[in-house]
Design a protein around this motif. Structure first.
Motif, short mmCIF file in Angstrom:
data_model
loop_
_atom_site.label_atom_id
_atom_site.label_comp_id
_atom_site.label_asym_id
_atom_site.label_seq_id
_atom_site.Cartn_x
_atom_site.Cartn_y
_atom_site.Cartn_z
N TYR A 95 90.68 -52.68 49.02
CA TYR A 95 89.32 -53.14 48.74
C TYR A 95 88.91 -52.84 47.31
CZ TYR A 95 88.85 -54.41 53.59
OH TYR A 95 89.02 -55.03 54.80
N LEU A 142 90.46 -55.58 45.31
CA LEU A 142 89.69 -56.82 45.51
C LEU A 142 88.40 -56.78 44.67
CD1 LEU A 142 89.10 -59.49 47.02
CD2 LEU A 142 88.14 -58.12 48.89
N TRP A 159 87.06 -59.26 41.38
CA TRP A 159 85.72 -59.83 41.16
C TRP A 159 85.12 -59.35 39.84
CZ3 TRP A 159 83.49 -63.78 43.64
CH2 TRP A 159 83.97 -64.13 44.92
N PHE A 179 87.55 -62.54 37.77
CA PHE A 179 86.61 -63.63 37.99
C PHE A 179 85.52 -63.64 36.91
CE2 PHE A 179 87.55 -63.92 42.87
CZ PHE A 179 88.81 -64.41 42.58
N LEU A 189 81.96 -75.04 41.99
CA LEU A 189 81.83 -73.60 41.73
C LEU A 189 80.40 -73.26 41.28
CD1 LEU A 189 85.05 -72.36 39.88
CD2 LEU A 189 84.03 -71.40 41.95
N LEU A 209 78.14 -73.40 44.38
CA LEU A 209 78.39 -72.29 45.32
C LEU A 209 77.90 -70.96 44.75
CD1 LEU A 209 81.95 -73.15 46.67
CD2 LEU A 209 79.81 -73.15 47.97
N ILE A 215 78.98 -58.83 43.85
CA ILE A 215 79.91 -58.99 44.97
C ILE A 215 80.87 -57.79 45.01
CG2 ILE A 215 81.85 -60.39 45.82
CD1 ILE A 215 80.22 -62.88 44.77
N LEU A 218 91.03 -60.45 53.48
CA LEU A 218 90.07 -59.34 53.56
C LEU A 218 88.62 -59.84 53.63
CD1 LEU A 218 91.46 -56.78 50.92
CD2 LEU A 218 91.78 -56.71 53.39
N LEU A 219 88.41 -61.08 53.19
CA LEU A 219 87.05 -61.64 53.17
C LEU A 219 86.79 -62.55 54.36
CD1 LEU A 219 86.95 -62.47 49.35
CD2 LEU A 219 85.82 -60.56 50.51
N ASP A 277 83.36 -63.23 55.87
CA ASP A 277 82.32 -63.84 55.04
C ASP A 277 82.86 -65.14 54.45
OD1 ASP A 277 80.42 -64.58 53.14
OD2 ASP A 277 79.93 -62.50 52.64
N GLU A 316 81.65 -67.75 53.09
CA GLU A 316 81.15 -68.20 51.79
C GLU A 316 81.87 -67.46 50.66
OE1 GLU A 316 76.70 -67.86 50.38
OE2 GLU A 316 78.01 -66.33 49.53
N LEU A 317 82.01 -66.15 50.85
CA LEU A 317 82.68 -65.34 49.82
C LEU A 317 84.15 -65.70 49.73
CD1 LEU A 317 81.20 -63.32 48.15
CD2 LEU A 317 82.07 -61.48 49.59
N GLN A 345 85.48 -68.60 50.40
CA GLN A 345 85.61 -69.89 49.72
C GLN A 345 85.49 -69.71 48.20
OE1 GLN A 345 82.46 -72.70 50.54
NE2 GLN A 345 83.68 -74.44 49.83
N LEU A 346 84.54 -68.89 47.78
CA LEU A 346 84.40 -68.61 46.35
C LEU A 346 85.65 -67.95 45.79
CD1 LEU A 346 80.77 -67.29 45.69
CD2 LEU A 346 81.93 -69.19 44.55
N TYR A 347 86.19 -66.98 46.54
CA TYR A 347 87.40 -66.28 46.10
C TYR A 347 88.53 -67.28 45.89
CZ TYR A 347 91.49 -63.30 45.93
OH TYR A 347 92.67 -62.71 45.53
N LEU A 362 88.38 -70.64 45.51
CA LEU A 362 88.11 -71.61 44.44
C LEU A 362 88.28 -70.98 43.06
CD1 LEU A 362 84.99 -73.53 45.80
CD2 LEU A 362 87.29 -74.45 45.45
#
Lengths: 262, 262
Positions: free
Chosen positions: A169, A172, A176, A180, A250, A253, B187, B240-241, B244, B246-247, B249-251, B253
């Motif tokens: 985690y 991960l 982010w 990202f 993106l 979202l 996040i 791991l997500l 969630d 939505e999260l 999908q963002l990860y 993308l």
């Protein structure tokens, strides 16, 4: 300590420099590709190899900094080769530096092992101050612990124990907060370049955005059209990205996600 | 200069402090909400109002820092009210501070107008050094230009002319480089909190990620599983997500977008 580095990428390069600076003896650098191995070996003033059967068997610690998917195979080959050449595995500690790989990847391959995960973004072209890098360690027994802790503390002032489960985690979160984030910078750079605006004008904003979260939580630090839910701006900005559907998706979202968390 | 501030939000608060510090005379603060108007007026030691019909008609410059969607209505009310109370609009310059609003929002409402866009993330709780904020200005005539340039240069060393058309893209870039970046921090903070890990361990990584793009382009600075296209890590982190969507999908993308731009 006598150390062999397996891998010569961004992390291995920065770690090798820090270990040498701390007075450790880097015996050898291995990489699949000769140019990488030789480049790092030249910096560390030690021999290079691209052949795991020729790995130096006199090291106290073998540090593997390679692609995650290669890790299991390289561990098997490495320990096999060391044993074949007369090395005594009971005297050695094996470490990997991967945020998302379990410590148990070494299980049944070596008696003493652990994980040394320095959480930072490393590029070969850029030297970092290792002493302030939060470094997360995990070990399977006291032999591994003693050597790993001494090694970690010789280069970083911020060493914490962390289990495989939690490290996943943490890694991960780092993706982010770093990869990202950097991609968002890159997208901004692309938009600016398309309109002949210099990226440098973004730097004060980028710096303040990073500095702010030293004092405020990211949640409290948020500003801009999405958190205000300024629908006019959101719709207009989304329309500016009409020729790049991926980027537009993106944008929408991320804006929705900000609004949902506001 | 004698200035009236229309709006008392994050930007108006920071701008008001900087203008006062530079020696300008803040005559009055307007906000729709009394508490905001009074809070900023107290800081700037001037009267507050929530009624546009009572706006002081003696100012040289009126600066509007309000939600984009309120801008047109407030401009119409403000100029009407000033004329009604005997103010001479030909002696005044009207400015807004919105990245995505055209300068022409003032057209036919006032003779002299422009845009003063300081590109920074402003929070009331946090004082910023205005002198290094890149500030982008646009004006409709020489009267507006002279007054606007003097005003901008009195608080920032980095003042650039920029058209409405280009400012839209600059603002869009700023949303990527600041608001979306900060959301990625948020996040990360959420993931860490769920696993009882402190956000502070991210700060050296966040700082280095920001510092790096002073020396390397964001494209060259990229690291991590997505740019290496380490599919094992990407799949494991995405999993791991799973709770969630939505999260997740963002990860996915963002990872794909990094890989596509690599």
């Amino acid at each position: 300590m006598k150390i062999v580095l397996i891998g010569a990428g961004n992390l291995a390069t920065n770690l090798g420099k820090a270990l040498k600076k701390a007075g450790h003896d880097i015996l050898q650098v291995y990489s699949r590709t000769a140019t990488s191995a030789e480049a790092l070996a030249a910096i560390l003033d030690c021999p290079a190899t691209t052949d795991l059967t020729t790995i130096d068997n006199r090291a106290d610690v073998y540090i593997l900094s390679i692609k995650d998917k290669a890790l299991r195979d390289v561990i098997a080959e490495l320990t096999h080769s060391l044993t074949s050449s007369g090395g005594d595995l009971t005297e050695k500690v094996f470490l990997h530096t991967a945020g998302s790989m379990p410590m148990d990847v070494f299980k049944d391959k070596a008696p003493h092992y652990g994980v040394f995960y320095p959480m930072q973004t490393f590029s070969k072209a850029r030297e970092v101050d290792f002493s302030i890098i939060p470094t997360f360690i995990e070990w399977n027994d006291e032999t591994a612990h003693t050597r790993l802790a001494a090694l970690a503390q010789s280069i970083s002032r911020c060493v914490y124990p962390l289990s495989t489960a939690d490290r996943k985690y943490l890694h991960l979160s780092a993706v982010w907060a770093c990869n990202f984030v950097n991609h968002c910078y890159d997208i901004a750079a692309g938009i600016l370049a398309a309109h002949h605006l210099p990226f440098d004008v973004m730097l004060p904003l980028i710096d303040e955005t990073a500095r702010k979260v030293h004092a405020l939580s990211p949640h409290d630090a948020q500003t801009g059209p999405a958190v205000r839910y300024d629908e006019n701006v959101i719709a207009a900005q989304s329309a500016l990205l009409a020729d790049d559907p991926e980027l537009r998706q993106l944008y929408e979202l991320l804006s929705k996600s900000i609004h949902r968390h506001a």
